[in-house]
Design a protein around this motif. Structure first.
Motif, PDB file in Angstrom:
ATOM      1  N   SER A 179       0.839  -1.200   0.000  1.00 15.49           N
ATOM      2  CA  SER A 179       0.000   0.000   0.000  1.00 15.49           C
ATOM      3  C   SER A 179       0.874   1.250   0.000  1.00 15.49           C
ATOM      4  O   SER A 179       2.060   1.208   0.328  1.00 15.49           O
ATOM      5  CB  SER A 179      -0.936   0.006   1.208  1.00 15.49           C
ATOM      6  N   LEU A 180       0.254   2.383  -0.359  1.00 10.84           N
ATOM      7  CA  LEU A 180       1.001   3.635  -0.493  1.00 10.84           C
ATOM      8  C   LEU A 180       1.619   4.055   0.827  1.00 10.84           C
ATOM      9  O   LEU A 180       0.942   4.147   1.850  1.00 10.84           O
ATOM     10  CB  LEU A 180       0.066   4.746  -0.985  1.00 10.84           C
ATOM     11  N   GLU A 181       2.908   4.338   0.814  1.00 13.06           N
ATOM     12  CA  GLU A 181       3.582   4.826   2.020  1.00 13.06           C
ATOM     13  C   GLU A 181       3.601   6.344   2.025  1.00 13.06           C
ATOM     14  O   GLU A 181       3.554   6.989   0.981  1.00 13.06           O
ATOM     15  CB  GLU A 181       5.010   4.275   2.092  1.00 13.06           C
ATOM     16  N   GLN A 182       3.669   6.902   3.243  1.00 10.44           N
ATOM     17  CA  GLN A 182       3.679   8.359   3.361  1.00 10.44           C
ATOM     18  C   GLN A 182       5.016   8.924   2.894  1.00 10.44           C
ATOM     19  O   GLN A 182       5.073   9.986   2.270  1.00 10.44           O
ATOM     20  CB  GLN A 182       3.409   8.774   4.808  1.00 10.44           C
ATOM     21  N   PHE A 183       6.094   8.236   3.224  1.00  9.05           N
ATOM     22  CA  PHE A 183       7.421   8.627   2.769  1.00  9.05           C
ATOM     23  C   PHE A 183       8.325   7.405   2.869  1.00  9.05           C
ATOM     24  O   PHE A 183       8.007   6.437   3.559  1.00  9.05           O
ATOM     25  CB  PHE A 183       7.996   9.772   3.624  1.00  9.05           C
ATOM     26  N   GLU A 184       9.442   7.436   2.171  1.00  5.29           N
ATOM     27  CA  GLU A 184      10.413   6.352   2.253  1.00  5.29           C
ATOM     28  C   GLU A 184      11.212   6.470   3.540  1.00  5.29           C
ATOM     29  O   GLU A 184      11.659   7.552   3.903  1.00  5.29           O
ATOM     30  CB  GLU A 184      11.381   6.400   1.073  1.00  5.29           C
ATOM     31  N   THR A 185      11.381   5.349   4.229  1.00  2.00           N
ATOM     32  CA  THR A 185      12.273   5.357   5.384  1.00  2.00           C
ATOM     33  C   THR A 185      13.712   5.240   4.897  1.00  2.00           C
ATOM     34  O   THR A 185      13.971   4.737   3.803  1.00  2.00           O
ATOM     35  CB  THR A 185      11.952   4.195   6.337  1.00  2.00           C
ATOM     36  N   SER A 186      14.640   5.696   5.716  1.00  2.00           N
ATOM     37  CA  SER A 186      16.048   5.631   5.351  1.00  2.00           C
ATOM     38  C   SER A 186      16.778   4.550   6.149  1.00  2.00           C
ATOM     39  O   SER A 186      17.642   3.855   5.632  1.00  2.00           O
ATOM     40  CB  SER A 186      16.716   6.991   5.587  1.00  2.00           C
ATOM     41  N   ASP A 187      16.418   4.417   7.424  1.00  2.00           N
ATOM     42  CA  ASP A 187      16.991   3.372   8.266  1.00  2.00           C
ATOM     43  C   ASP A 187      16.040   2.181   8.253  1.00  2.00           C
ATOM     44  O   ASP A 187      14.985   2.207   8.880  1.00  2.00           O
ATOM     45  CB  ASP A 187      17.178   3.901   9.695  1.00  2.00           C
ATOM     46  N   GLU A 188      16.398   1.135   7.541  1.00  2.00           N
ATOM     47  CA  GLU A 188      15.508  -0.007   7.361  1.00  2.00           C
ATOM     48  C   GLU A 188      15.914  -1.211   8.213  1.00  2.00           C
ATOM     49  O   GLU A 188      15.468  -2.334   7.973  1.00  2.00           O
ATOM     50  CB  GLU A 188      15.454  -0.401   5.884  1.00  2.00           C
ATOM     51  N   ARG A 189      16.703  -0.988   9.237  1.00  5.25           N
ATOM     52  CA  ARG A 189      17.117  -2.081  10.115  1.00  5.25           C
ATOM     53  C   ARG A 189      15.936  -2.619  10.930  1.00  5.25           C
ATOM     54  O   ARG A 189      14.957  -1.927  11.177  1.00  5.25           O
ATOM     55  CB  ARG A 189      18.212  -1.606  11.067  1.00  5.25           C
ATOM     56  N   SER A 190      16.075  -3.851  11.375  1.00 13.92           N
ATOM     57  CA  SER A 190      15.059  -4.456  12.228  1.00 13.92           C
ATOM     58  C   SER A 190      15.140  -3.866  13.629  1.00 13.92           C
ATOM     59  O   SER A 190      16.114  -3.185  13.993  1.00 13.92           O
ATOM     60  CB  SER A 190      15.276  -5.970  12.307  1.00 13.92           C
ATOM     61  N   MET A 191      14.127  -4.132  14.429  1.00 10.88           N
ATOM     62  CA  MET A 191      14.116  -3.668  15.813  1.00 10.88           C
ATOM     63  C   MET A 191      15.331  -4.215  16.569  1.00 10.88           C
ATOM     64  O   MET A 191      15.986  -3.479  17.326  1.00 10.88           O
ATOM     65  CB  MET A 191      12.821  -4.105  16.499  1.00 10.88           C
ATOM     66  N   GLU A 192      15.633  -5.481  16.366  1.00 11.51           N
ATOM     67  CA  GLU A 192      16.766  -6.092  17.075  1.00 11.51           C
ATOM     68  C   GLU A 192      18.089  -5.458  16.652  1.00 11.51           C
ATOM     69  O   GLU A 192      18.990  -5.268  17.481  1.00 11.51           O
ATOM     70  CB  GLU A 192      16.802  -7.602  16.841  1.00 11.51           C
ATOM     71  N   GLU A 193      18.229  -5.139  15.385  1.00 11.18           N
ATOM     72  CA  GLU A 193      19.463  -4.503  14.915  1.00 11.18           C
ATOM     73  C   GLU A 193      19.628  -3.120  15.525  1.00 11.18           C
ATOM     74  O   GLU A 193      20.739  -2.721  15.896  1.00 11.18           O
ATOM     75  CB  GLU A 193      19.462  -4.414  13.390  1.00 11.18           C
ATOM     76  N   VAL A 194      18.538  -2.377  15.647  1.00 12.75           N
ATOM     77  CA  VAL A 194      18.611  -1.059  16.273  1.00 12.75           C
ATOM     78  C   VAL A 194      18.943  -1.194  17.750  1.00 12.75           C
ATOM     79  O   VAL A 194      19.766  -0.436  18.289  1.00 12.75           O
ATOM     80  CB  VAL A 194      17.285  -0.292  16.075  1.00 12.75           C
ATOM     81  N   LYS A 195      18.348  -2.151  18.420  1.00  8.73           N
ATOM     82  CA  LYS A 195      18.653  -2.380  19.843  1.00  8.73           C
ATOM     83  C   LYS A 195      20.127  -2.728  20.032  1.00  8.73           C
ATOM     84  O   LYS A 195      20.772  -2.254  20.980  1.00  8.73           O
ATOM     85  CB  LYS A 195      17.763  -3.495  20.395  1.00  8.73           C
ATOM     86  N   THR A 196      20.662  -3.520  19.131  1.00  6.78           N
ATOM     87  CA  THR A 196      22.085  -3.886  19.208  1.00  6.78           C
ATOM     88  C   THR A 196      22.981  -2.664  19.059  1.00  6.78           C
ATOM     89  O   THR A 196      23.961  -2.495  19.792  1.00  6.78           O
ATOM     90  CB  THR A 196      22.427  -4.919  18.121  1.00  6.78           C
ATOM     91  N   SER A 197      22.636  -1.771  18.132  1.00  9.45           N
ATOM     92  CA  SER A 197      23.447  -0.562  17.923  1.00  9.45           C
ATOM     93  C   SER A 197      23.389   0.346  19.150  1.00  9.45           C
ATOM     94  O   SER A 197      24.377   1.000  19.493  1.00  9.45           O
ATOM     95  CB  SER A 197      22.975   0.194  16.674  1.00  9.45           C
TER      96      SER A 197
END
Length: 377
Positions: A334-352
Motif C-alpha cells: 500500500s502507499l507509504e507516506q514517505f520512504e524510510t532511510s533506516d531499514e534495520r530491524s528492531m533487534e538490529e537497532v537495539k544492538t546498535s
C-alpha cells in the motif's frame, strides 16, 4: 481564552530571520555560559556562527542529556491506520491529488498488525493516519485505541487536528501523547503548501496544541517539516511554541521531532537543504536550551546518523518503521507516506544502542501508574 496565536502574532518571520543573521560569536559564547537559558539563547545557538562551536555544543548536549535522561533510548514503532486524506499537501505521499490506491485498516487488520509489532517486542506504539474526517474520525480512533490498549503499555497518536472534547475522549481511553506538526510557521507561504482541505486553515492547526493541553494529554509532541522553509527560523517559532505550552500546560511533558523531507509519491523537492551537521546543531540547540525536552529521531534519518545521535541528545527513536497502512503484514504494497532511510530491524537497532553503551527501553510508562485501568497482558 489564552492561545499561542496571541504570542505568535508578536513576532514577524523576516525580523526573526534578520536577528539570527546578526548573531555574533560573542553572543553564542555568552549563551553557552549562562546557567538559565532563554529563547534568545536558543536563537543564538541556531545561528550560522554557532556552527563554529558545534563540538562544544555536542559535548554539552551529551552531558545534559545523560544528567536528565540517563543512558537510555526509548524505542517505539508507528502503526499506520489509513492513507486516506482529504487534504492536498504538496510534500506528502498521502495527498488527495495523488492517484493511488487508498487503504484503511479494519479491526481484524489492526490486530494483525498489532501482533507483528508485539512479536518484535514493541510496547510503545504510535497510531498514524491521513487526514480524512469522514473515514478516519474520532470514532475510528477511539475504536482503534480500545483494540490496542490491552496489548501495549503506551499509545500515542499522530492524526488530524481534533477538537478539545475529542482529545479529552482519547485521553480518557488511555492515549498518552499526541503529536501534531505545524509543518511551517511561515504563515505567508503556508497556503502554498496546503492549497486544499482543512489543513489549509493555518490558525486552526496553530491552536491544536492548546486544545491538546486543555484536554490534559500527558505529552505533546511538536515539530516542523525541515526542508519547506528556512529551518532556523521555523525552529525558532517551534521553540517559541514549546516555551508557551510549557508555561501554560505545566503538568504535561513535551517532545520535539525533526522530520526532514524524504522521497514520497508526488512530492516537491525541498526548498531548503538541511545537512546532517545542521540537524546536529539544531538538536544541540534544543537540548542546551531545554534540558527537560524529549528528543525523538525517526527512521527518516539514515543508519549512520541515527547511530551517532544515540549519545548526542536523542531520548526516543522509532525502529523497523513501516509508513503505509498494513505495512507490517496486511498490505505491504500500500502507499507509504514517505520512504524510510533506516531499514534495520528492531533487534538490529537495539544492538546498535547497546554498542553505544546505552540501554534500549521498550516500556518506560504504564497507564496503571496514572489512574487508568490496569492493562491486561
Amino acid at each position: 481564552m489564552n492561545s499561542f496565536k496571541d504570542v505568535f502574532e508578536r513576532y514577524q518571520w523576516d525580523e526573526v530571520k534578520a536577528r539570527i543573521g546578526k548573531v555574533t560569536h560573542s553572543d553564542v559564547m555568552n549563551s553557552l555560559q549562562k546557567k538559565n537559558k532563554t529563547l534568545d539563547d536558543f536563537l543564538n545557538l541556531l545561528s550560522p556562527v554557532a556552527a563554529q562551536e558545534l563540538e562544544l555544543m555536542a559535548k554539552m548536549t551529551r552531558q545534559l542529556t545523560q544528567k536528565r535522561f540517563g543512558k537510555t533510548i526509548q524505542l517505539y514503532a508507528p502503526m499506520y491506520l489509513s492513507n486516506e486524506c482529504q487534504n492536498i499537501c504538496t510534500y506528502c505521499g498521502f495527498s488527495l491529488d495523488n492517484d493511488v490506491r487508498r487503504k484503511t485498516l479494519s479491526d481484524t487488520e489492526v490486530m494483525i498488525e498489532a501482533s507483528v509489532l508485539k512479536s518484535m517486542g514493541v510496547n510503545h506504539v504510535l497510531l498514524v493516519s491521513g487526514e480524512a474526517n469522514k473515514t478516519v474520525g474520532i470514532s475510528y480512533f477511539l475504536n482503534a485505541v480500545r483494540l490496542m490498549r490491552p496489548h501495549f503499555a503506551n499509545i500515542s497518536i499522530e492524526v488530524q487536528p481534533l477538537s478539545e472534547n475529542e482529545y479529552l475522549q482519547l485521553h480518557q481511553e488511555g492515549v498518552y501523547s499526541v503529536l501534531v506538526y505545524q509543518e511551517t510557521y511561515h504563515q505567508e507561504v503556508y497556503k502554498e503548501y496546503h492549497p486544499k482541505g482543512k489543513k489549509s486553515n493555518f490558525h486552526f492547526r496553530l491552536d491544536t496544541p492548546d486544545r491538546i493541553g486543555r484536554a490534559g494529554i500527558h505529552k505533546i509532541g511538536l515539530g516542523v517539516l525541515l526542508g519547506l522553509e528556512d529551518w532556523r527560523v521555523d525552529s525558532f517559532f517551534n521553540a517559541l511554541h514549546i516555551d508557551y505550552l510549557q508555561k501554560q500546560y505545566w503538568k504535561s511533558r513535551f517532545s520535539v521531532s525533526f522530520p526532514r523531507l524524504r522521497p514520497a509519491e508526488g512530492i516537491i523537492e525541498p526548498n531548503f537543504i538541511m545537512e546532517d551537521k545542521d540537524l546536529l546543531q539544531l538538536i544541540c540547540a534544543y537540548r542546551i536550551w531545554n534540558e527537560d525536552l524529549e528528543i525523538s529521531i525517526s527512521t527518516r534519518e539514515n543508519e549512520k546518523f541515527r547511530n551517532n545521535i544515540i549519545s548526542l541528545g536523542a531520548t526516543a527513536m522509532s525502529a523497523a518503521s513501516k509508513t503505509n497502512p498494513g505495512g507490517y503484514a496486511v498490505d505491504v504494497e500500500s502507499l507509504e507516506q514517505f520512504e524510510t532511510s533506516d531499514e534495520r530491524s528492531m533487534e538490529e537497532v537495539k544492538t546498535s544502542i547497546r554498542k553505544a553503551g546505552y540501554d534500549p527501553v521498550m516500556k518506560d510508562w504504564d497507564p496503571a501508574y496514572s489512574g487508568f485501568k490496569k492493562l491486561n497482558h
